[in-house]
Motif scaffolding. Structure first.
Motif, mmCIF file in Angstrom:
data_model
loop_
_atom_site.group_PDB
_atom_site.id
_atom_site.type_symbol
_atom_site.label_atom_id
_atom_site.label_comp_id
_atom_site.label_asym_id
_atom_site.label_seq_id
_atom_site.Cartn_x
_atom_site.Cartn_y
_atom_site.Cartn_z
ATOM 1 N N UNK A 253 0.843 -1.192 0.000
ATOM 2 C CA UNK A 253 0.000 0.000 0.000
ATOM 3 C C UNK A 253 0.879 1.243 0.000
ATOM 4 N N UNK A 254 0.436 2.248 -0.748
ATOM 5 C CA UNK A 254 1.125 3.540 -0.782
ATOM 6 C C UNK A 254 0.170 4.576 -0.190
ATOM 7 N N UNK A 255 0.317 4.950 1.075
ATOM 8 C CA UNK A 255 -0.594 5.922 1.673
ATOM 9 C C UNK A 255 -0.390 7.317 1.088
ATOM 10 N N UNK A 256 -1.479 7.999 0.845
ATOM 11 C CA UNK A 256 -1.426 9.362 0.294
ATOM 12 C C UNK A 256 -1.252 10.343 1.452
ATOM 13 N N UNK A 257 -0.024 10.570 1.843
ATOM 14 C CA UNK A 257 0.268 11.316 3.067
ATOM 15 C C UNK A 257 -0.178 12.771 3.019
ATOM 16 N N UNK A 258 -0.321 13.312 1.827
ATOM 17 C CA UNK A 258 -0.695 14.721 1.718
ATOM 18 C C UNK A 258 -2.211 14.954 1.775
ATOM 19 N N UNK A 259 -2.991 13.873 1.910
ATOM 20 C CA UNK A 259 -4.450 14.018 1.879
ATOM 21 C C UNK A 259 -4.969 14.974 2.950
ATOM 22 N N UNK A 260 -4.287 15.028 4.072
ATOM 23 C CA UNK A 260 -4.715 15.918 5.156
ATOM 24 C C UNK A 260 -4.696 17.382 4.708
ATOM 25 N N UNK A 261 -3.802 17.694 3.757
ATOM 26 C CA UNK A 261 -3.641 19.074 3.290
ATOM 27 C C UNK A 261 -4.283 19.284 1.925
ATOM 28 N N UNK A 262 -3.985 18.349 1.014
ATOM 29 C CA UNK A 262 -4.479 18.462 -0.359
ATOM 30 C C UNK A 262 -4.660 17.063 -0.917
ATOM 31 N N UNK A 263 -5.843 16.748 -1.363
ATOM 32 C CA UNK A 263 -6.122 15.399 -1.831
ATOM 33 C C UNK A 263 -5.700 15.208 -3.286
ATOM 34 N N UNK A 264 -5.470 13.924 -3.626
ATOM 35 C CA UNK A 264 -5.154 13.505 -4.992
ATOM 36 C C UNK A 264 -3.914 14.208 -5.547
ATOM 37 N N UNK A 265 -2.861 14.253 -4.737
ATOM 38 C CA UNK A 265 -1.601 14.850 -5.194
ATOM 39 C C UNK A 265 -0.821 13.810 -5.994
ATOM 40 N N UNK A 266 -0.626 14.087 -7.265
ATOM 41 C CA UNK A 266 0.174 13.240 -8.161
ATOM 42 C C UNK A 266 1.026 14.173 -9.001
ATOM 43 N N UNK A 267 2.255 14.401 -8.587
ATOM 44 C CA UNK A 267 3.111 15.389 -9.227
ATOM 45 C C UNK A 267 4.146 14.740 -10.137
ATOM 46 N N UNK A 268 4.588 15.510 -11.119
ATOM 47 C CA UNK A 268 5.717 15.132 -11.944
ATOM 48 C C UNK A 268 6.993 15.732 -11.377
ATOM 49 N N UNK A 269 7.995 15.897 -12.239
ATOM 50 C CA UNK A 269 9.320 16.259 -11.746
ATOM 51 C C UNK A 269 9.813 17.618 -12.241
ATOM 52 N N UNK A 270 8.914 18.431 -12.758
ATOM 53 C CA UNK A 270 9.273 19.791 -13.164
ATOM 54 C C UNK A 270 9.536 20.636 -11.922
ATOM 55 N N UNK A 271 10.290 21.718 -12.107
ATOM 56 C CA UNK A 271 10.734 22.527 -10.965
ATOM 57 C C UNK A 271 9.570 23.065 -10.144
ATOM 58 N N UNK A 272 8.494 23.480 -10.803
ATOM 59 C CA UNK A 272 7.364 24.031 -10.056
ATOM 60 C C UNK A 272 6.655 22.950 -9.240
ATOM 61 N N UNK A 273 6.690 21.702 -9.726
ATOM 62 C CA UNK A 273 6.087 20.600 -8.983
ATOM 63 C C UNK A 273 6.969 20.199 -7.801
ATOM 64 N N UNK A 274 8.272 20.313 -7.973
ATOM 65 C CA UNK A 274 9.193 20.088 -6.859
ATOM 66 C C UNK A 274 8.915 21.088 -5.741
ATOM 67 N N UNK A 275 8.704 22.334 -6.103
ATOM 68 C CA UNK A 275 8.422 23.375 -5.107
ATOM 69 C C UNK A 275 7.116 23.086 -4.370
ATOM 70 N N UNK A 276 6.081 22.690 -5.129
ATOM 71 C CA UNK A 276 4.803 22.381 -4.499
ATOM 72 C C UNK A 276 4.943 21.189 -3.563
ATOM 73 N N UNK A 277 5.585 20.132 -4.023
ATOM 74 C CA UNK A 277 5.768 18.943 -3.195
ATOM 75 C C UNK A 277 6.575 19.242 -1.940
ATOM 76 N N UNK A 278 7.592 20.070 -2.068
ATOM 77 C CA UNK A 278 8.408 20.442 -0.905
ATOM 78 C C UNK A 278 7.578 21.208 0.112
#
Length: 220
Positions: A57-82
Motif C-alpha cells: 500500500x502507498x498511503x497518500x500522506x498529503x491528503x490531510x492538506x491536499x487530496x489527490x496529489x500526483x506530481x511530476x518532476x518539473x521545478x514548479x512541482x518540486x516546489x509544491x511537493x516540498x
C-alpha cells in the motif's frame, strides 16, 4: 488486483493505493512516497512488490492538506511537493504511515520502504514500530533525528551524493548500504533525466532479498 482504498487515521480519512498479489500474501509492504505524492511511478513500484507476493500500500500522506496529489518532476512541482512535505511534517507523516501498517497487518509481517523525503518518514515510523526498513537515500540526512538504529535497515544511495555511503555507515555502522552509479532518483521510471534501469533493477533485487530475510523467514 490494484485499487484505491480509504484508511481511517487520527488526522482524518486518507486514501492509499493498494496492490494485491495473486495468491495469499507472504507479508506486507508500506511504500512511503517522495514529495511527489502517489504518482504513477509509486504505483508501478507497488505493483513490483505485489508481483513478488507482498500486499503493498502507498498511503497518500498529503491528503490531510491536499487530496489527490500526483506530481511530476518539473521545478514548479518540486516546489509544491516540498511545501506540502514541510506542511505535513515528519511526525504526522510517520503517524499516517503507522496507520497504513496497521491496515495491512493481516498480511503478516510488514516492512516500510521510503523514497527521498519518504525515506526520512519511513525510518521514523519503522523505528517506532520496530519494523524492517528500506530507504532510498537522497541529499537529506535520513539519520538526522536518530542517534541509534535498532531495526533491520537497507539503504540504497547514489554514488553522486558526496560522502553518502560513508555518512550512512558512520551514523549506523550495522546497516547495509548499497551505492549505485546513478543520479538521485534513479528508480523513477517516469523521470527520464534521472532514471537508470540497471541500478533500479539491482536495487529492487537487493530489496527483495532483504525482505526475504526479514519477512519471509519470520512469517511463522
Amino acid at each position: 488486483m490494484s485499487h484505491w482504498i480509504t484508511m481511517v487515521t487520527p488526522h482524518g480519512p486518507m486514501n492509499g493505493w493498494s496492490a494485491e498479489p495473486d495468491d495469499k500474501p507472504i507479508g506486507g509492504v508500506v511504500l512511503v512516497h517522495e514529495i511527489f505524492g502517489v504518482n504513477d511511478d509509486m504505483r508501478q513500484i507497488a505493483e513490483r512488490y505485489a508481483e513478488d507476493g507482498y500486499l503493498t500500500v502507498v498511503p497518500a500522506l498529503f491528503d490531510k492538506i491536499q487530496r489527490e496529489v500526483e506530481l511530476g518532476y518539473a521545478s514548479e512541482e518540486v516546489l509544491l511537493g516540498s511545501r506540502l512535505a514541510t506542511e505535513i511534517g515528519l511526525e504526522t507523516a510517520a503517524e499516517l504511515v503507522a496507520t497504513a501498517v496497521d491496515a495491512i497487518a493481516h498480511a503478516g509481517k510488514v516492512a516500510i520502504v521510503g523514497y527521498g523525503w519518504g525515506g526520512v518518514v519511513a525510518l521514523q515510523a519503522a523505528q517506532t514500530l520496530s519494523a524492517p526498513c528500506i530507504v532510498y537515500h537522497n541529499e537529506q540526512d535520513v539519520f538526522e533525528t536518530h542517534t541509534r538504529i535498532n531495526i533491520p535497515l537497507l539503504v540504497h544511495s547514489s554514488n553522486n551524493i558526496p560522502g553518502s555511503a560513508h555518512l550512512c555507515r558512520e551514523r549506523a555502522p550495522n546497516i547495509q548500504v548499497l551505492t549505485y552509479p546513478a543520479e538521485n532518483g534513479f528508480y523513477r521510471i517516469g523521470d527520464m533525466q534521472h532514471y537508470h534501469p540497471e541500478s533500479d533493477d539491482l536495487a529492487m533485487h537487493k530489496s527483495l532479498e532483504f525482505l526475504g530475510v526479514h519477512i519471509r523467514r519470520n512469517e511463522h
